[in-house]
Design a protein around this motif. Structure first.
Motif, PDB file in Angstrom:
ATOM      1  N   GLN A  21      -9.699 -20.533  68.166  1.00 51.24           N
ATOM      2  CA  GLN A  21      -9.456 -19.103  68.081  1.00 51.24           C
ATOM      3  C   GLN A  21      -8.896 -18.593  69.405  1.00 51.24           C
ATOM      4  O   GLN A  21      -9.062 -19.214  70.455  1.00 51.24           O
ATOM      5  CB  GLN A  21     -10.748 -18.368  67.729  1.00 51.24           C
ATOM      6  N   GLN A  77      -6.118 -17.608  65.193  1.00 52.90           N
ATOM      7  CA  GLN A  77      -6.380 -18.993  65.549  1.00 52.90           C
ATOM      8  C   GLN A  77      -5.090 -19.793  65.500  1.00 52.90           C
ATOM      9  O   GLN A  77      -4.096 -19.373  64.923  1.00 52.90           O
ATOM     10  CB  GLN A  77      -7.434 -19.607  64.632  1.00 52.90           C
ATOM     11  N   ARG A 123      -5.772 -33.232  66.947  1.00 49.20           N
ATOM     12  CA  ARG A 123      -5.456 -31.834  66.668  1.00 49.20           C
ATOM     13  C   ARG A 123      -6.746 -31.087  66.338  1.00 49.20           C
ATOM     14  O   ARG A 123      -7.564 -31.574  65.544  1.00 49.20           O
ATOM     15  CB  ARG A 123      -4.465 -31.722  65.497  1.00 49.20           C
ATOM     16  N   VAL A 129      -3.505 -24.171  65.942  1.00 43.95           N
ATOM     17  CA  VAL A 129      -3.784 -25.602  66.063  1.00 43.95           C
ATOM     18  C   VAL A 129      -3.277 -26.080  67.415  1.00 43.95           C
ATOM     19  O   VAL A 129      -2.129 -25.835  67.788  1.00 43.95           O
ATOM     20  CB  VAL A 129      -3.110 -26.391  64.928  1.00 43.95           C
ATOM     21  N   TRP A 168      -1.068 -17.781  70.424  1.00 42.04           N
ATOM     22  CA  TRP A 168      -1.741 -17.096  69.331  1.00 42.04           C
ATOM     23  C   TRP A 168      -0.955 -15.887  68.813  1.00 42.04           C
ATOM     24  O   TRP A 168      -0.952 -15.619  67.631  1.00 42.04           O
ATOM     25  CB  TRP A 168      -3.145 -16.667  69.767  1.00 42.04           C
ATOM     26  N   THR A 222      -8.505 -26.885  65.857  1.00 39.91           N
ATOM     27  CA  THR A 222      -8.231 -25.461  65.651  1.00 39.91           C
ATOM     28  C   THR A 222      -9.048 -24.648  66.637  1.00 39.91           C
ATOM     29  O   THR A 222     -10.247 -24.902  66.823  1.00 39.91           O
ATOM     30  CB  THR A 222      -8.598 -25.050  64.211  1.00 39.91           C
TER      31      THR A 222
END
Length: 402
Positions: free
Chosen positions: A132, A40, A128, A42, A35, A130
């Motif tokens: 955080q 966020q 995939r 992927v 990160w 997403t």
């Protein structure tokens, strides 16, 4: 395709790390955190493991040979779109930070739960998603304690498993007593792995407690529910241990009652419990306290508390301007910005309504709020004037970038 392991399975570095196997088991010196300064990233699913009949572990890697840095016990918030609706759900990281190439979550299928069922039915290697950045304050004490008591029930085992795996990997000499409660022996999550760790590290002791038998296995261990006499028998040195607890709301309440009954010093007690499966999609009002949800701390008291209706004869209110939406609304001093937005017909992104998931995070352009969160925002974000509107009450007129 779902990969399962068994006693004769040979797992290679390539199986675990894919293209990152070229770098060995340690991240290269130049490896960046997944990160970094971003909120966020992927993630790509690399492996799915069946843990029990209704529990799976999902292992993810980051693009660009990046690695994962977090504290054991923290959670990530997944941002998902399911059948056209947006969902944000927090899942505790079950892998340890000592294995930085992959990050894993362990999810129990909840009947009727939109997110857990979607994960079980649709996430396969190559998917995939997403996520955080990791958040949460339910982590090991710093400095480490010499003795720990881990108490978990059901899928509440995941943060404690991350902690135990971390200490195991580091060869910690901390004395760990891990007591896990399950319905039947078939419902014991990480059963074989916990027993294996305890078999090679004498300072880790694992005790399983089951309420009932499974059709194919009669349970011969501790039966029923955890009680004060059982806990005292397992941990006669209870007062010397730092206690971490995670599980459903009823289990948590029971543990607090037991510890109060035996006179445990609650300054050494830490807990976390939340479930988002009963919550609606993002952008719709969410109940303030779902099953097993963590309860928000109380607001300010004393001189810092807003004047009561009885004291002033009128309710204190402030204006809240949603700059990008072009709307200005009124919010009571004892209400949250999110509740006021919903009452005014706005639908800002939100999910947990508990200050945990970070979905409602936005930037405060001016004003002052009292924000009582549960780990859903990082200190550096607070320093950048970001707030969680689900747990922020106005102390003045406020303008936000939403």
């Amino acid at each position: 395709m779902v990969a399962a392991t068994g006693p004769d399975t040979v797992v290679t570095a390539g199986d675990l790390f894919g293209t990152q196997a070229d770098f060995g088991l340690m991240p290269p010196p130049w490896a960046a955190d997944c990160w970094g300064e971003e909120e966020q990233a992927v993630l790509v699913c690399r492996k799915v493991l069946e843990i029990t009949h209704d529990v799976k572990s999902f292992h993810f890697e980051a693009d660009g040979h990046r690695t994962f840095s977090f504290d054991p016990g923290q959670f990530v918030t997944l941002q998902l779109e399911i059948d056209g609706a947006a969902f944000a759900r927090c899942y505790t990281i079950s892998s340890p930070p000592t294995r930085p190439h992959l990050i894993s979550i362990t999810v129990k299928r909840v009947p009727g739960g939109p997110v857990s069922n979607w994960l079980h039915d649709h996430v396969v290697p190559g998917t995939r998603i997403t996520a955080q950045a990791p958040l949460g304050g339910f982590t090991l004490a710093n400095p480490p304690a010499p003795k720990y008591l881990f108490l978990s029930a059901g899928s509440g085992i995941t943060p404690l498993m991350s902690m135990t795996r971390t200490m195991y990997d580091l060869g910690s000499d901390a004395d760990v007593l891990f007591v896990h409660s399950a319905r039947t022996p078939a419902d014991i999550i990480f059963r074989r792995e916990l027993d294996a760790m305890a078999a090679v590290m004498p300072n880790i002791r694992v005790v399983h407690v089951c309420e009932d038998d499974y059709p194919s296995e009669r349970w011969v261990g501790l039966r029923g529910r955890l009680t004060a006499p059982i806990l005292q028998a397992l941990a006669p040195d209870l007062d010397e241990r730092e206690t971490y607890t995670c599980g459903p709301a009823g289990y948590m309440a029971s543990i607090r009652g037991i510890l109060g009954e035996v006179g445990y010093d609650m300054r050494g007690y830490h807990e976390e419990s939340f479930s988002f499966e009963s919550l609606p999609a993002s952008g719709a009002p969410a109940p303030a306290d779902g099953d097993g949800a963590a309860t928000l701390p109380v607001g300010p008291v004393g001189d810092d508390a807003p004047a009561s209706d009885e004291e002033t004869g009128a309710r204190t209110t402030y204006s809240v301007e949603f700059v990008r939406s072009g709307r200005t609304i009124t919010c009571a001093a004892d209400g949250t910005l999110l509740d006021a937005a919903y009452a005014a017909g706005l639908a800002p992104p939100a999910s947990c309504a508990q200050g945990m998931c970070g979905t409602c995070k936005t930037t405060m352009l001016s004003g002052e709020v009292d924000m009582q969160h549960n780990g859903g925002i990082r200190p550096r974000e607070v320093a950048q004037n970001k707030i969680l509107i689900c747990c922020s009450k106005p102390l003045s007129d406020v303008r936000i970038d939403a």
